[in-house]
Design a protein around this motif. Structure first.
Motif, mmCIF file in Angstrom:
data_model
loop_
_atom_site.group_PDB
_atom_site.id
_atom_site.type_symbol
_atom_site.label_atom_id
_atom_site.label_comp_id
_atom_site.label_asym_id
_atom_site.label_seq_id
_atom_site.Cartn_x
_atom_site.Cartn_y
_atom_site.Cartn_z
ATOM 1 N N SER A 101 11.016 -20.917 13.621
ATOM 2 C CA SER A 101 12.066 -21.374 14.527
ATOM 3 C C SER A 101 12.312 -20.536 14.809
ATOM 4 N N ALA A 102 11.826 -20.413 16.795
ATOM 5 C CA ALA A 102 12.019 -19.417 17.249
ATOM 6 C C ALA A 102 12.782 -19.930 18.324
ATOM 7 N N GLY A 103 12.693 -21.343 18.946
ATOM 8 C CA GLY A 103 13.084 -21.542 19.663
ATOM 9 C C GLY A 103 14.682 -21.414 20.490
ATOM 10 N N LEU A 104 15.170 -21.392 21.497
ATOM 11 C CA LEU A 104 16.566 -21.012 21.890
ATOM 12 C C LEU A 104 16.775 -22.500 22.964
ATOM 13 N N SER A 105 18.451 -22.921 22.971
ATOM 14 C CA SER A 105 19.121 -23.374 24.496
ATOM 15 C C SER A 105 20.401 -23.170 24.766
ATOM 16 N N GLY A 106 20.107 -23.849 25.851
ATOM 17 C CA GLY A 106 21.949 -23.501 26.425
ATOM 18 C C GLY A 106 22.014 -22.199 26.301
ATOM 19 N N THR A 107 23.255 -21.981 27.087
ATOM 20 C CA THR A 107 23.389 -20.084 27.220
ATOM 21 C C THR A 107 23.624 -19.187 26.590
ATOM 22 N N TRP A 108 22.852 -17.913 27.096
ATOM 23 C CA TRP A 108 22.543 -16.629 26.084
ATOM 24 C C TRP A 108 23.587 -15.923 27.175
ATOM 25 N N VAL A 121 15.025 -7.704 26.516
ATOM 26 C CA VAL A 121 15.991 -8.927 25.803
ATOM 27 C C VAL A 121 16.315 -9.700 26.628
ATOM 28 N N VAL A 122 16.340 -10.109 27.531
ATOM 29 C CA VAL A 122 16.267 -11.031 28.836
ATOM 30 C C VAL A 122 15.246 -11.862 28.704
ATOM 31 N N ALA A 123 14.077 -10.922 28.856
ATOM 32 C CA ALA A 123 12.638 -12.325 29.331
ATOM 33 C C ALA A 123 12.506 -12.640 27.436
ATOM 34 N N ALA A 124 12.861 -12.502 26.450
ATOM 35 C CA ALA A 124 12.785 -12.902 25.202
ATOM 36 C C ALA A 124 13.245 -14.338 24.993
ATOM 37 N N LEU A 125 14.406 -13.640 25.185
ATOM 38 C CA LEU A 125 15.675 -15.040 25.521
ATOM 39 C C LEU A 125 14.940 -15.898 26.632
ATOM 40 N N SER A 126 14.920 -15.566 27.501
ATOM 41 C CA SER A 126 14.546 -16.310 29.024
ATOM 42 C C SER A 126 12.955 -17.135 27.894
ATOM 43 N N ASP A 138 17.823 -4.390 14.730
ATOM 44 C CA ASP A 138 17.373 -3.087 15.723
ATOM 45 C C ASP A 138 15.774 -4.072 16.289
ATOM 46 N N LEU A 139 15.796 -2.790 17.571
ATOM 47 C CA LEU A 139 14.598 -3.991 17.759
ATOM 48 C C LEU A 139 13.388 -2.189 18.620
ATOM 49 N N PRO A 140 12.639 -2.807 18.473
ATOM 50 C CA PRO A 140 11.614 -1.405 19.449
ATOM 51 C C PRO A 140 12.042 -1.115 20.441
ATOM 52 N N GLU A 141 10.997 0.433 20.497
ATOM 53 C CA GLU A 141 11.629 0.802 22.280
ATOM 54 C C GLU A 141 11.208 -0.256 23.017
ATOM 55 N N THR A 142 10.165 -0.560 22.814
ATOM 56 C CA THR A 142 9.293 -1.098 23.554
ATOM 57 C C THR A 142 9.397 -2.549 23.354
ATOM 58 N N ILE A 143 9.487 -3.554 23.910
ATOM 59 C CA ILE A 143 10.001 -5.588 23.905
ATOM 60 C C ILE A 143 8.453 -6.092 24.280
ATOM 61 N N ASP A 144 7.355 -6.013 23.632
ATOM 62 C CA ASP A 144 6.816 -6.707 24.607
ATOM 63 C C ASP A 144 6.609 -8.301 23.955
ATOM 64 N N ALA A 145 6.114 -9.101 23.827
ATOM 65 C CA ALA A 145 5.585 -10.422 23.935
ATOM 66 C C ALA A 145 5.977 -10.749 22.609
ATOM 67 N N ARG A 146 5.308 -9.999 21.008
ATOM 68 C CA ARG A 146 4.939 -9.789 20.184
ATOM 69 C C ARG A 146 6.240 -9.926 19.621
ATOM 70 N N ALA A 147 7.412 -8.798 19.788
ATOM 71 C CA ALA A 147 8.619 -8.586 19.362
ATOM 72 C C ALA A 147 9.487 -9.228 20.488
ATOM 73 N N GLY A 148 9.218 -9.896 21.647
ATOM 74 C CA GLY A 148 10.358 -10.652 22.035
ATOM 75 C C GLY A 148 10.216 -12.137 21.303
ATOM 76 N N ASP A 149 9.476 -12.740 20.495
ATOM 77 C CA ASP A 149 8.934 -14.033 19.942
ATOM 78 C C ASP A 149 9.735 -13.925 18.254
ATOM 79 N N ARG A 150 9.239 -12.482 17.980
ATOM 80 C CA ARG A 150 10.257 -11.914 17.048
ATOM 81 C C ARG A 150 12.119 -11.688 17.165
ATOM 82 N N LEU A 151 12.346 -11.871 18.583
ATOM 83 C CA LEU A 151 13.250 -11.364 18.648
ATOM 84 C C LEU A 151 14.302 -12.757 18.376
ATOM 85 N N ALA A 152 13.763 -13.942 19.559
ATOM 86 C CA ALA A 152 13.780 -14.723 19.714
ATOM 87 C C ALA A 152 14.192 -15.501 18.187
ATOM 88 N N ALA A 153 13.487 -15.309 16.907
ATOM 89 C CA ALA A 153 13.409 -16.410 16.025
ATOM 90 C C ALA A 153 14.737 -15.487 15.328
#
Length: 528
Positions: A157-164, A174-179, A289-304
């Motif tokens: 489950s990787a869904g977010l809601s509300g204000t972050w 990071v902004v793109a991953a949360l949005s 701890d994040l990778p240097e570049t946050i691509d779509a897959r890394a963004g999904d993982r961050l959201a999770a």
């Protein structure tokens, strides 16, 4: 299908970068329902949501727990081996006689006509060897190390809601991953201690905040990088917000061989974060701890990671997946002749203190010819120099604050040419217990100076010298946190990472994260 095909499917999954797990329900001589249930069990462990009500019948009960508490907090440790247990009783009696140095009993066991002679010279050496081996085996059971475990189940489950709120460094990834995960993102710059009131007002104005992500990397100075975490924690409290605070770093930890050793400044943030988790349990989200570049897959993982309910609070996002930090038993170190041998001069910072004095006795007893003991006062306890001299060591006591680079440079330059500097033990440290709610910038900096500045100066001033020994005294506070010890934990986490960087450069380096010493050191001050 035949199980041989699972290998090809796994290779396809890896080649396409898909997050998937592959299981088989058929093996040679094993194709019944038991094999099917085993495959479902493997799938469930990997994070697949298995509907057990359609598979298993009967009443489901929870596993038993510790009486009343319902939880277990300790590690499962194997019991220390008992001498003779399960072994040859005759052999046990023999070694027991060796340790007692009972020559008469040994002479009888070995059917020798008389005890003295060869036995008299060999048995004491055997007894010493036996006692050392026993002690080493016991100490090996105390040794732990940090490792990283795959967290496949977090991706369910990787869904977010509300204000972050994304605070600190502006990070488009990071902004793109949360949005992308459904959050309404608001930016909040954090760059100074004095911003506490302003931050609290802005957080209050946002209303109900679901979560906060502080992106570090705005400063190269440890105290300044830590300041952002402290001031934001306080501002959240002032605003009456219990929104979980996640601190996002880059390169703070090394998950595997493909990662570079952790950045010491970012590692210090993790040290402070482990204490924040204890002091602000309702306000703390965790460390990621994040990778240097946050691509779509890394963004999904961050959201999770940011999604609530998974129970992990120290996580690394990598191209190969998510990893959780674990503390495991360390494999006993092999003893070889290629290790360190006493020679030349060994410099001990904090050498006149409780732990430094213990180390000085240990080194002198092993034949180090010359010891340099530094402290800020340059005064040794009564009798220390004389005791070390009786062990055969020449001793120099020097007044030196290790955070003062020029003073430390003079100490290193004054080491006699005939006994060159071959080793360093950095045992100096300043402990000023203070809760994060109360710590000041000055207090934070003063605790960090001895640990951080001292380590960096020792490393730089000995560059090019043939050091075989470079040991720094770290602390368990940096490994698992300790309430009221945020600055101390951060400084020692910096040490751990710095030594890893030394090892990466092919230099000697060992960081020992001590627990409390019996009868000595900071832990026993004030009658504790």
């Amino acid at each position: 299908a035949h199980p041989v095909l699972t290998v090809g499917i796994e290779e396809t999954v890896d080649a396409t970068g898909t997050d998937a797990a592959v299981f088989g329900t058929l093996r040679r001589d094993e194709g019944g329902m038991r094999r099917v249930l085993s495959a479902l069990g493997e799938a469930w462990v990997a994070g697949v949501d298995v509907d057990w009500t359609t598979v298993l019948t009967g009443r489901r009960v929870s596993l038993p727990t510790y009486a009343f508490q319902r939880q277990r907090y300790w590690l499962d440790a194997p019991a220390l081996p008992v001498q003779g247990a399960g072994g040859d009783p005759v052999e046990s009696r023999f070694w027991d006689a060796v340790e007692r140095e009972d020559l008469d009993e040994l002479a009888g066991t070995l059917q020798l006509s008389e005890a003295p002679g060869v036995l008299g010279s060999v048995v004491p050496a055997l007894a010493s060897w036996r006692r050392e081996r026993r002690q080493r085996s016991m100490v090996d059971t105390w040794r732990y190390r940090v490792t990283w475990s795959p967290l496949a189940g977090l991706l369910a489950s990787a869904g977010l809601s509300g204000t972050w709120v994304v605070a600190g460094r502006v990070d488009d990834g990071v902004v793109a991953a949360l949005s992308g995960a459904g959050a309404a993102v608001v930016g909040l710059p954090v760059d100074a201690w004095s911003q506490r009131d302003v931050l609290a007002e802005r957080i209050t104005a946002l209303g109900d905040v679901s979560g906060v992500v502080l992106v570090t990397g705005t400063a190269s100075v440890v105290s300044e990088e830590l300041a952002g975490v402290v001031v934001l924690l306080r501002a959240l409290g002032d605003a009456g917000s219990d929104a979980p605070l996640w601190v996002a770093t880059r390169g703070a930890v090394a998950v595997g061989a493909s990662d570079r050793a952790g950045d010491p400044v970012q590692a210090a943030v993790w040290g402070l974060g482990r204490v924040a988790a204890l002091e602000y349990p309702q306000r703390w989200g965790g460390l990621v701890d994040l990778p240097e570049t946050i691509d779509a897959r890394a963004g999904d993982r961050l959201a999770a990671v940011l999604a609530a309910g998974h129970g992990e609070d120290q996580i690394a996002v990598r191209g190969s997946g998510l990893f959780g930090r674990r503390l495991v038993r360390a494999t006993p170190a092999a003893v070889t002749d290629a290790g360190w041998h006493p020679s030349g001069t060994v410099l001990i910072t904090g050498g006149t203190g409780a732990l430094g004095s213990e180390v000085a006795h240990w080194l002198a007893g092993r034949g180090v010819p010359h010891l340099v003991l530094t402290s800020r006062t340059g005064v040794a306890p009564d009798g220390l120099v004389e005791e070390l001299a009786t062990l055969g060591a020449r001793v120099t006591v020097a007044a030196c604050d290790v955070a003062d680079r020029d003073a430390l440079a003079r100490v290193v330059a004054d080491v006699p040419v005939d006994v060159p500097l071959t080793g360093i033990v950095h045992a100096a440290g300043l402990d000023a217990p203070q809760l994060l709610d109360d710590v000041t910038p000055q207090e934070l900096s003063s605790v960090l100076r001895a640990k951080v500045d001292g380590t960096v100066h020792l490393d730089e001033l000995t560059e090019g010298l043939p050091l075989r020994l470079f040991v720094v005294f770290s602390s368990g506070a940096a490994v698992w946190g300790s309430g009221g010890q945020a600055a101390y934990a951060a400084g020692n986490a910096f040490l751990d990472a710095w030594v890893e960087r030394r090892r990466e450069r092919g230099l000697a380096g060992t960081s020992v994260a001590w627990g409390a010493w019996d009868g000595a050191g900071m832990a026993v001050r004030g009658g504790a």
